[in-house]
Design an enzyme around this catalytic site. Structure first.
Site: not given
Length: 533
Positions: A264, A374, A399, A410, A468, A495-496
């Site tokens: 590790g 990918r 809400r 807005q 948020q 994976e990149g």
């Protein structure tokens, strides 16, 4: 790329997959132990016919599966994807013997696969890997290992070694015949044909490979080989999931190195390499790190250096069963608790029969696999983004705030619109990259990199905005968005990493861009002229 949209049958299939994930897979995922392979979940993916589709479907279908499962159950999506990532090199580059032994078991969920490329000092720079494959002398004493059922001795290759069909010489994912490992053929057609009876979704045998096709040891309990590779001290009270036998502190398998061996990120790092053992055998020495499904997988697709100093041209891919002597592993505790760990190779024996593809051509095996997966990592990200968007729409519509609903503000509604815009753009780029892969287009590396980059960055943005707009409730343990917030971070790295994807895109753009003629400027007393050089 021609503009396209999904066919009605594909849209229906996606709806069925989302219902499947919610009704059949999520309950199993919730019963699993965090940080451990959930073998019951993997087996159910096989029972429902989803794992066999990894070897009979095109890249677009793979993306649709991953996106749909991720929307309702990220654990099921990840289990499916890791089976494909670890086993695709065997499917595309393995010998008939390798395919016959492992692919039926991967497809019915009784064997767990893993893709072992990353190392402690070779992550994004995959060509720099240093796991050594060192030659083993012909007169070396018998190691006493069962070489994948070949009599247990290092020696000449079996008759089928290297005898690959033309279709296996680096095919594209969508280019193989629709006959999965062992000759099983995909039912195709309607959703009912895929999943069998019971409302057309949940037939227990749909798409499965028949019992007894597995080429592994007869009567071996699921996870037996994986149990042998585990060592270290699991957390107290940790239980084995699914068919896995319970692990215990310091447990090692027969022929393993001493249980106390550390591996590790914090351990002393030994570069992984394959040393040749005569002309047909090597010993693997070194480490791998950040390997999904390690150390509990039943076999690993391992990439090791067989020619020092040759860069990407000196890497060989090996199929290494988990019960090989000298192979040990340690689980890693991550932000999102997936099964992931480090592997230590202490002169692990491999032969030419274990090679995937050709010696010194393993980097191509790795890149072929990543070019396929990918875009589907992007699909996973799109599924999470859509789940976060759906939750946000429901929350902001219900809400009460400031004398009305949150959606009436807005500042809120414009953020939701931006979330939807980015999610749909990422989805279309993922589908376009997958379609290009299935068509055998020349620009697949660029499109795959673009799809992964845009989708994973978009998912991070969308999930963060969703948190948020939900406020503190989204940060409570167990909330959907708390779960997605941890899940969404890793795809930008594995994976990149995003930086690597940008580099690939830029490289491909310049590689295909026409080179303008150079100009030499000649100054004279009278005038300045230019010539094409």
């Amino acid at each position: 790329m021609t503009a396209f949209s999904l066919e009605p049958a594909q849209l229906t299939w996606c709806d069925e997959l989302r219902a499947l994930a919610a009704e059949r897979l999520r309950p199993l995922a919730e019963k699993g132990e965090q940080g451990r392979v959930n073998r019951a979940l993997v087996a159910e993916l096989g029972t429902l016919g989803l794992l066999p589709r990894l070897f009979t479907s095109g890249a677009l279908d793979l993306c649709l599966m991953r996106e749909s499962l991720a929307h309702a159950c990220t654990e099921a999506e990840t289990a499916l994807a890791l089976q494909g990532l670890g086993a695709h090199p065997v499917h595309a580059h393995g010998t008939e013997s390798q395919r016959a032994r492992w692919l039926p078991r991967v497809s019915d969920g009784t064997a767990v696969a893993a893709f072992a490329l990353s190392e402690p000092d070779a992550g994004s720079d995959a060509a720099a890997l240093s796991l050594r494959a060192e030659p083993e002398a012909r007169d070396a004493p018998d190691a006493g290992w069962d070489a994948a059922g070949r009599g247990g001795k290092t020696g000449p290759p079996s008759p089928d070694a290297g005898s690959r069909t033309a279709a296996q010489a680096g095919p594209r994912y969508g280019g193989r015949p629709a006959d999965g490992p062992g000759g099983a053929r995909d039912a195709g057609g309607s959703v009912a044909a895929r999943f069998g009876p019971d409302a057309g979704r949940f037939g227990p045998e749909a798409g499965r490979f028949g019992a007894g096709q597995a080429g592994g040891p007869e009567g071996a309990a699921p996870g037996a080989a994986a149990a042998a590779v585990r060592h270290g001290a699991p957390a107290a009270g940790r239980r084995a999931g699914g068919g896995a036998s319970a692990g215990s502190a310091g447990r090692t398998g027969g022929g393993r190195a001493a249980a106390g061996r550390e591996s590790g990120p914090g351990a002393a790092r030994a570069p992984l390499a394959a040393a040749p053992d005569g002309t047909s055998a090597w010993r693997l020495t070194g480490e791998k790190c950040w390997i999904s499904n390690a150390p509990e997988a039943d076999f690993y697709t391992v990439f090791a250096r067989t020619t020092p100093g040759a860069g990407s041209r000196g890497v060989t891919a090996f199929l290494v069963p988990a019960d090989r002597p000298g192979l040990t592993g340690t689980p890693l505790d991550m932000l999102s608790p997936h099964p992931i760990g480090a592997l230590a190779f202490d002169a692990v024996p491999v032969t030419v029969d274990d090679v995937l593809g050709e010696p010194d051509r393993g980097f191509r095996v790795a890149m072929d696999t990543l070019n396929l997966f990918r875009p589907s990592v992007g699909a996973f990200a799109v599924g999470m983004a859509q789940a976060a968007l759906d939750a946000t729409l429901a929350h902001t519509a219900a809400r009460d705030a400031f004398g009305g609903k949150l959606r009436d503000l807005q500042a809120v509604s414009h953020q939701v619109a931006e979330m939807a815009l980015r999610t749909e753009a990422a989805r279309l780029m993922v589908y376009a990259a997958a379609a290009a892969y299935d068509a055998g287009a020349a620009d697949v590396p660029k499109r795959a990199a673009m799809a992964k980059l845009l989708a994973t960055e978009t998912a991070q943005y969308v999930v963060d905005k969703a948190v948020q707009l939900h406020g503190a409730r989204a940060l409570r343990r167990g909330h959907l968005l708390e779960h997605l917030y941890r899940e969404v971070r890793a795809p930008r790295i594995y994976e990149g990493a995003s930086e690597v994807q940008r580099g690939i895109v830029a490289k491909e753009l310049y590689r295909t861009h026409p080179t303008p003629p150079t100009h030499r400027t000649h100054r004279t007393q009278d005038a300045t002229t230019e010539e094409a050089g």
